[in-house]
Scaffold this active site. Sequence first.
Site, PDB file in Angstrom:
ATOM      1  CG  ASP A 106      11.633   5.013  -2.780  1.00 51.55           C
ATOM      2  OD1 ASP A 106      11.450   6.065  -3.318  1.00 51.55           O
ATOM      3  OD2 ASP A 106      12.062   4.310  -2.215  1.00 51.55           O
ATOM      4  NE  ARG A 168      -2.644   5.079 -10.659  1.00 54.69           N
ATOM      5  CZ  ARG A 168      -1.284   4.455  -9.663  1.00 54.69           C
ATOM      6  NH1 ARG A 168      -0.418   4.554 -10.030  1.00 54.69           N
ATOM      7  NH2 ARG A 168      -2.335   3.861  -8.579  1.00 54.69           N
TER       8      ARG A 168
END
Length: 181
Positions: A106, A168
């Site tokens: 990111d 997840r």
Amino acid sequence: MEKIEIDGLHFDILISSKKILNKVDLLFYQLNKKYQDNWPLCLIVLNGAAVFASRLLKELKKSVHVSLIKVKSYDGIESTKHISVEYLPYDIIKDQNILLIEDIVDSGLTLNFLKKELKKHGAKNVECVTLLFKPSKYKYSVDPEHIGFVIGEEFVVGYGMDLNEKGRELPSIYKNIIHQN
Ligand code: IMP
Ligand code: MG
């Protein structure tokens, strides 16, 4: 399942599980072609990359040294992000070529912190394979060497990536829907 909700946030499907699996196979093929009999030491950056890494390394037919890294990042005052190492196998990295396995890059803070830390402790070369890359948020000049998908700025969950430890287990990747007025 095209739309999901986690902790009050709405998500739309971004990358289907079939597309992810095809891409992971392609990444493995490219890495194997590059490294052949000289695979680097593979370091999986926990927790997010565990799902991606287990699939990526599944086809390895040779013995490759694999270990784990766990870092903690937190926001300090004035929203400066700090990173601290929770686990890093310092004793095995000297003179090694290293492949960091990441779920998502990111801002790049984690990746570039780890590259520096590993080199400081004697690593010869450090590369990164990441399933997802957000170039519009990346703050450094050297991009990850191996990238699965380039995505926008939206927050994503699924395939190992979480929102408050949720999501997840999702086999596909979902992006947060940002409402535009
Ligand atoms: P960095 O900003 O590149 O240092 O990203 C650090 C970590 O934040 C990544 O390894 C992920 O664990 C997490 N992260 C960043 N963006 C997302 C996202 O969209 N979804 C889930 N986790 C993310
Ligand atoms: Mg990660």
